[in-house]
Structure formats: C-alpha cells, structure tokens
Design a protein around this motif. Sequence first.
Motif, PDB file in Angstrom:
ATOM      1  N   SER A 154      -6.851   1.167 -13.431  1.00 45.56           N
ATOM      2  CA  SER A 154      -8.131   0.600 -12.424  1.00 45.56           C
ATOM      3  C   SER A 154      -7.060  -0.113 -13.182  1.00 45.56           C
ATOM      4  N   ILE A 155      -8.177  -1.603 -11.749  1.00 45.98           N
ATOM      5  CA  ILE A 155      -7.899  -2.872 -12.361  1.00 45.98           C
ATOM      6  C   ILE A 155      -8.749  -3.463 -14.213  1.00 45.98           C
TER       7      ILE A 155
ATOM      8  N   ASN B 227       0.494  -0.956   0.170  1.00 40.50           N
ATOM      9  CA  ASN B 227      -0.120   0.054   0.215  1.00 40.50           C
ATOM     10  C   ASN B 227       1.218   0.946   0.099  1.00 40.50           C
TER      11      ASN B 227
ATOM     12  N   SER C 203      -7.709  -6.757  -1.998  1.00 41.03           N
ATOM     13  CA  SER C 203      -8.547  -6.940  -2.382  1.00 41.03           C
ATOM     14  C   SER C 203      -8.126  -6.559  -4.082  1.00 41.03           C
ATOM     15  N   ASP C 204      -7.449  -5.324  -4.183  1.00 41.11           N
ATOM     16  CA  ASP C 204      -7.115  -5.001  -5.852  1.00 41.11           C
ATOM     17  C   ASP C 204      -6.136  -6.412  -6.437  1.00 41.11           C
TER      18      ASP C 204
ATOM     19  N   ALA D  77      -0.283  -3.800  -6.785  1.00 39.64           N
ATOM     20  CA  ALA D  77      -1.549  -3.794  -6.361  1.00 39.64           C
ATOM     21  C   ALA D  77      -1.364  -3.341  -4.583  1.00 39.64           C
ATOM     22  N   LYS D  78      -2.655  -2.082  -4.796  1.00 37.34           N
ATOM     23  CA  LYS D  78      -2.074  -1.742  -3.220  1.00 37.34           C
ATOM     24  C   LYS D  78      -3.220  -2.396  -2.475  1.00 37.34           C
TER      25      LYS D  78
ATOM     26  N   ALA E 288      -2.351  -0.833  -9.534  1.00 36.10           N
ATOM     27  CA  ALA E 288      -3.460  -1.574 -10.185  1.00 36.10           C
ATOM     28  C   ALA E 288      -4.332  -1.150  -9.121  1.00 36.10           C
ATOM     29  N   ASN E 289      -5.006   0.322  -8.714  1.00 36.49           N
ATOM     30  CA  ASN E 289      -6.167   0.454  -7.855  1.00 36.49           C
ATOM     31  C   ASN E 289      -7.106   1.443  -8.585  1.00 36.49           C
ATOM     32  N   ASP E 290      -8.298   1.052  -8.314  1.00 34.13           N
ATOM     33  CA  ASP E 290      -9.447   2.180  -8.948  1.00 34.13           C
ATOM     34  C   ASP E 290      -9.205   3.434  -8.108  1.00 34.13           C
TER      35      ASP E 290
END
Length: 161
Positions: free
Chosen positions: A59-60, A9, A84-85, A80-81, A32-34
């Motif tokens: 974004s994802i 993160n 969940s990503d 991926a931050k 990659a993170n919305d």
Amino acid sequence: MIAHMRIDNRLIHGQVTTSWIGAVGAGLLIVANDDVAKDPIQKQMLPLAARGVKTLVLSIQDTVDYINKGSGKEKIMILAKFPSDALALIEAGLKPLEVNVGNQAPIPGTKYKMVTKSIAVTSEDAEIYRKIENLGFHLITQMMPSNSPKEFIKVITSKGF
C-alpha cells in the motif's frame, strides 16, 4: 535510495523487467497502490511477473514505512499505478531521484486526452502532475531507457492541459 519512480498503470511488464530494472540498477521493485496491495491474486502474480527481481506489493503507507525504516544502500524502483499514488508517496516525504510518466492507459468513463500514443491524461491527472512538479520533482516521460526523455509538463501543456 529510490533510484526511479515510474507511473505506469500496467505495473510489471516486459519493459520494466527487461530494461528499466537494469538501467536504473534497482535491486528491489516496489509496486505501490492501495487496491493492488489488497488483492491477493495480484500480490501473488506480480512478483512472478518480475522474473526473479525482488518485488514487494505494498500500500502507499506500507511503501512509505518500508522506505523510512531504512532501506540502506538498496537501490529501489517504485511502480506507482496512478499519478495520485506518486503524489501521495512524494507528499509523504519520499524523494525519488527521477519521476517518469510511463504508460497510462485510458480509464473507461473518464474524460481523457491522449498526450502521447501511450499516455492518457484527464484534467485531474494534469493537476496532480503539476503538483508533483511544484514540489520540486522534475517529471519526464520516457518509454524505454534507450529513448530520449521528454519534459512531461511541456508535453501536457502542448496538448491543452
């Protein structure tokens, strides 16, 4: 080819640019993170922090689309931050060669437990990590390429998750 997926993160920082990119031989770094992809300041600053490494902030769904369009023989490292990503990317069909749980700083207001000196995990995170493992992706934790990797599910299990 996705040579390495790191769940971190902090996103782009010195360890990523000075050690991991070279260790995995990546020519492209994808964040990659919305939420990050919607933030114009982060979209501008993160590639600058990558110190000359070709970087995309997506974004994802855009990450999945980019990879599925055919990145050829390009070696890619995905940051991926959050877990969940990473799960969303894997469930969308991406197949990283390795998945590394890097740093996960505690998120204020969550019920977390420090499982290493730099990784905070909530019960929800632990569920996600297990889903990733159950999908056939062996999770490791390895701060630096010079450190020995540890099996991440064993780490969280030993801490009561």
